[in-house]
Design an enzyme around this catalytic site. Structure first.
Site, short mmCIF file in Angstrom:
data_model
loop_
_atom_site.label_atom_id
_atom_site.label_comp_id
_atom_site.label_asym_id
_atom_site.label_seq_id
_atom_site.Cartn_x
_atom_site.Cartn_y
_atom_site.Cartn_z
N ASP A 67 0.86 -1.18 0.00
CA ASP A 67 0.00 0.00 0.00
C ASP A 67 0.90 1.23 0.00
O ASP A 67 1.98 1.21 0.60
CB ASP A 67 -0.90 0.00 1.24
CG ASP A 67 -2.13 0.89 1.07
OD1 ASP A 67 -1.95 2.12 1.02
OD2 ASP A 67 -3.25 0.36 0.97
N CYS A 69 -20.49 -0.70 0.57
CA CYS A 69 -20.85 -1.37 -0.69
C CYS A 69 -22.24 -1.09 -1.21
O CYS A 69 -22.41 -0.77 -2.39
CB CYS A 69 -20.69 -2.88 -0.53
SG CYS A 69 -18.98 -3.43 -0.32
N ARG A 101 -18.40 3.90 7.20
CA ARG A 101 -18.69 4.32 5.84
C ARG A 101 -20.18 4.18 5.53
O ARG A 101 -20.76 3.12 5.68
CB ARG A 101 -17.85 3.50 4.85
CG ARG A 101 -16.36 3.81 4.96
CD ARG A 101 -15.52 2.94 4.05
NE ARG A 101 -15.51 1.54 4.48
CZ ARG A 101 -14.86 0.57 3.83
NH1 ARG A 101 -14.17 0.86 2.72
NH2 ARG A 101 -14.88 -0.67 4.28
N ALA A 152 -27.05 -5.56 -4.68
CA ALA A 152 -28.32 -4.91 -5.00
C ALA A 152 -29.50 -5.71 -4.44
O ALA A 152 -30.43 -5.14 -3.88
CB ALA A 152 -28.46 -4.74 -6.51
N PHE A 153 -29.43 -7.03 -4.57
CA PHE A 153 -30.52 -7.88 -4.06
C PHE A 153 -30.61 -7.81 -2.54
O PHE A 153 -31.71 -7.76 -1.97
CB PHE A 153 -30.31 -9.33 -4.51
CG PHE A 153 -30.94 -9.66 -5.83
CD1 PHE A 153 -31.95 -10.61 -5.92
CD2 PHE A 153 -30.53 -9.03 -6.99
CE1 PHE A 153 -32.54 -10.91 -7.14
CE2 PHE A 153 -31.10 -9.33 -8.21
CZ PHE A 153 -32.11 -10.27 -8.29
N GLN A 169 -24.92 1.11 -1.14
CA GLN A 169 -25.34 2.29 -1.90
C GLN A 169 -24.44 2.52 -3.10
O GLN A 169 -24.92 2.79 -4.21
CB GLN A 169 -25.35 3.53 -1.01
CG GLN A 169 -25.72 4.80 -1.78
CD GLN A 169 -26.06 5.95 -0.88
OE1 GLN A 169 -27.13 5.99 -0.27
NE2 GLN A 169 -25.15 6.92 -0.78
N ALA A 174 -25.54 -9.14 -6.42
CA ALA A 174 -25.72 -9.69 -5.07
C ALA A 174 -25.96 -8.58 -4.06
O ALA A 174 -26.88 -8.66 -3.23
CB ALA A 174 -24.50 -10.52 -4.68
N PHE A 195 -17.11 -11.41 -1.05
CA PHE A 195 -18.45 -11.45 -0.48
C PHE A 195 -18.36 -11.49 1.04
O PHE A 195 -19.00 -12.31 1.70
CB PHE A 195 -19.22 -12.67 -1.01
CG PHE A 195 -19.48 -12.62 -2.49
CD1 PHE A 195 -20.53 -11.89 -2.99
CD2 PHE A 195 -18.67 -13.32 -3.37
CE1 PHE A 195 -20.78 -11.83 -4.36
CE2 PHE A 195 -18.91 -13.29 -4.74
CZ PHE A 195 -19.97 -12.54 -5.24
N VAL A 206 -7.90 -1.95 -4.68
CA VAL A 206 -7.83 -0.51 -4.45
C VAL A 206 -9.23 0.09 -4.44
O VAL A 206 -10.20 -0.56 -4.82
CB VAL A 206 -6.97 0.19 -5.53
CG1 VAL A 206 -5.54 -0.33 -5.49
CG2 VAL A 206 -7.57 -0.01 -6.92
#
Length: 481
Positions: A33, A272, A342, A221-222, A274, A219, A158, A86
């Site tokens: 990093d 993730c 976040r 979104a669901f 939104q 995934a 995931f 990233v």
């Protein structure tokens, strides 16, 4: 020894690479990093992120076959498999602002990989990226390859924060997408061989690149859709006297639906949901699918509505004003068992209350005061850009906000309490003690449905809980209005 390098030492790169090193002691894993401070934290006794079980995994293999370094180019050049993890933040300006993913960091990483590589590489997308990103990265690498062969794979993560180590130890599925060419198939098998060291073969799913990239967005979104669906129902429950917990239980008993992600709340957060839905909206728009874009946009709209509805409930319940009133905010992280803030719903709720001149006293067991003040000072989407890592300026310090060390201190002298994170400790607080020290009438607004509503009402609290029948006090107030 297989040599793996991961560019990006964040929430995904750090834990994922630690697990690979832990499960594959004969594989050398280096996480790089450009942030020296972040690398120093990974090499210290105080890791830069909190995740149950992560400390033990890192310390078991660090400096053996797991290394953290800021010497990015040297380790990228040495690796055979390069994971790119990233940032892909939402664009804040230009074409697609507020929806499209900003691939600046990804493009920069690809160009650097091409510049320093002296041998063939497998480049793995670990970041969540828009569909067809691999094609763009492939072009950059190919046109700057100098004869080096690059194979691009998509291997979306995931992980759920709070259970990331459990998810990595026993994943429900591992997706690997690649080109349907001899070279692509060989690259897929090479990465599959790493995961196969501890993941059963039937859980490692291979597919084409575009399917793997879209599967991640779909995934998320669901899952977000399920939450927004229950939050929409929660508003109707409050209006009719139904109980959203009972409705969710009944729905979840249908095997076609299942019980997970049916908890009503003040709104979903995290890095993730939104971001990925808005990215999906933008991709649909770019492909001329306006109706599809509008469908997914509504999932985000309901989430924003739920947060504003919560703020309106607080203000209307407290005689239509919270000006000058102390409100205790219990929890700031977007979910329990993580320090991640976040897109936490607490930010919008706090800003809404501050906008009505409330005085906030905030407590969270895992989030620092600096982090809270920084988050409240940032504009939408700025959290995912470099300035998020910079100290907040004195002008950004909100005079109406104090950050305290425990829930009792937060609630002392308060007119109301807003529970914003489902930390277990909030279930077992001495609410009688809290009630005794609050202004009267004392209000509790439970945004996560963690308290025993009836017990708190017996103590004397006026209680609002998402999707539950309204407190008699609130019913009378609404009738009078």
């Amino acid at each position: 020894m297989v040599k793996i390098c991961c560019i990006g030492a964040g929430y995904v790169g750090g834990p994922t690479m630690a697990m690979i090193a832990y499960k594959c002691p004969d594989v050398k894993v280096v996480v790089v990093d450009i942030s020296t401070a972040r690398i120093n934290a990974w090499n210290s006794d105080h890791l830069p992120i909190f995740e149950p079980g992560l400390d033990e995994v890192v310390k078991a293999c660090r400096d053996k076959n797991l290394f953290f370094s800021s010497d990015v180019e040297a380790h990228v050049a040495d690796a055979e498999i390069i994971f790119v993890s990233v940032n892909t933040p939402t664009k804040t300006r230009g074409l697609g602002a507020g929806k499209a993913a900003d691939l600046t960091y990804w493009e920069s990483a690809a160009r650097m990989i091409a510049d320093v590589s002296k041998s063939d590489k497998i480049v793995v997308e670990k970041s969540t990226v828009p569909v067809k990103t691999a094609e763009a990265i492939e072009r950059i690498l190919t046109h700057n390859s100098g004869g080096i062969n690059f194979q691009i794979l998509s291997n979306p993560e995931f992980l759920a924060e709070g259970t990331a180590i459990e998810d990595l130890t026993s994943p429900e599925r591992v997706l690997i997408g690649g080109r349907e060419t001899p070279g692509g198939k060989k690259a897929i098998e090479a990465l599959k061989a790493v995961y196969a060291r501890w993941v059963p073969d039937d859980r490692i799913i291979t597919m084409n690149l575009w399917s793997a990239e879209l599967s991640k967005l779909a995934a998320n979104a669901f899952l977000a859709q399920r939450i927004s669906s229950m939050n929409a129902i929660s508003a109707l429950c409050e209006a009719t006297g139904a109980n959203v917990y009972e409705v969710a239980y009944a729905i979840g008993k249908d095997s076609r639906i299942g019980h997970r992600f049916l908890n009503a709340s003040v709104g979903f957060g995290g890095s993730c949901f939104q971001k990925d839905i808005l990215n999906l909206v933008y991709i649909c728009e770019c492909n001329g699918l306006a109706e599809v874009a509008n469908y997914w946009r509504q999932v985000v709209h309901i989430n924003e509505y739920q947060k504003s509805r919560f703020v309106n409930r607080v203000v209307s319940s407290m005689f239509n004003t919270v000006s000058g009133k102390k409100i205790a905010i219990l929890g700031f992280a977007f979910k329990k068992d993580t320090g991640d803030t976040r897109e936490t719903a607490a930010i919008d709720v706090c800003n809404g209350l501050v906008g009505d001149q409330a005085l906030l006293s905030i407590y969270d067991p895992r989030v620092t005061e600096d982090q809270i003040r920084r988050d409240l000072a940032l504009n939408k989407f700025d959290w995912d850009h470099p300035q998020h890592l910079m100290p907040s300026s004195p002008s950004a310090t909100l005079k109406q906000v104090s950050v305290v060390m425990d829930a009792y201190q937060a609630a002392k002298g308060a007119h109301g309490i807003c529970i914003m994170t489902e930390w277990d400790e909030f279930k077992t607080l001495d609410y009688q003690k809290i009630f005794n020290g609050m202004e009267k009438p004392a209000f509790v607004f439970d945004g996560r449905n963690v308290v025993n509503v009836e017990e708190l009402r017996k103590i004397g609290f006026v209680v609002f809980s998402i999707g539950k029948p309204l407190d008699p006090w609130l019913k009378d107030l609404m009738a009078a209005a």
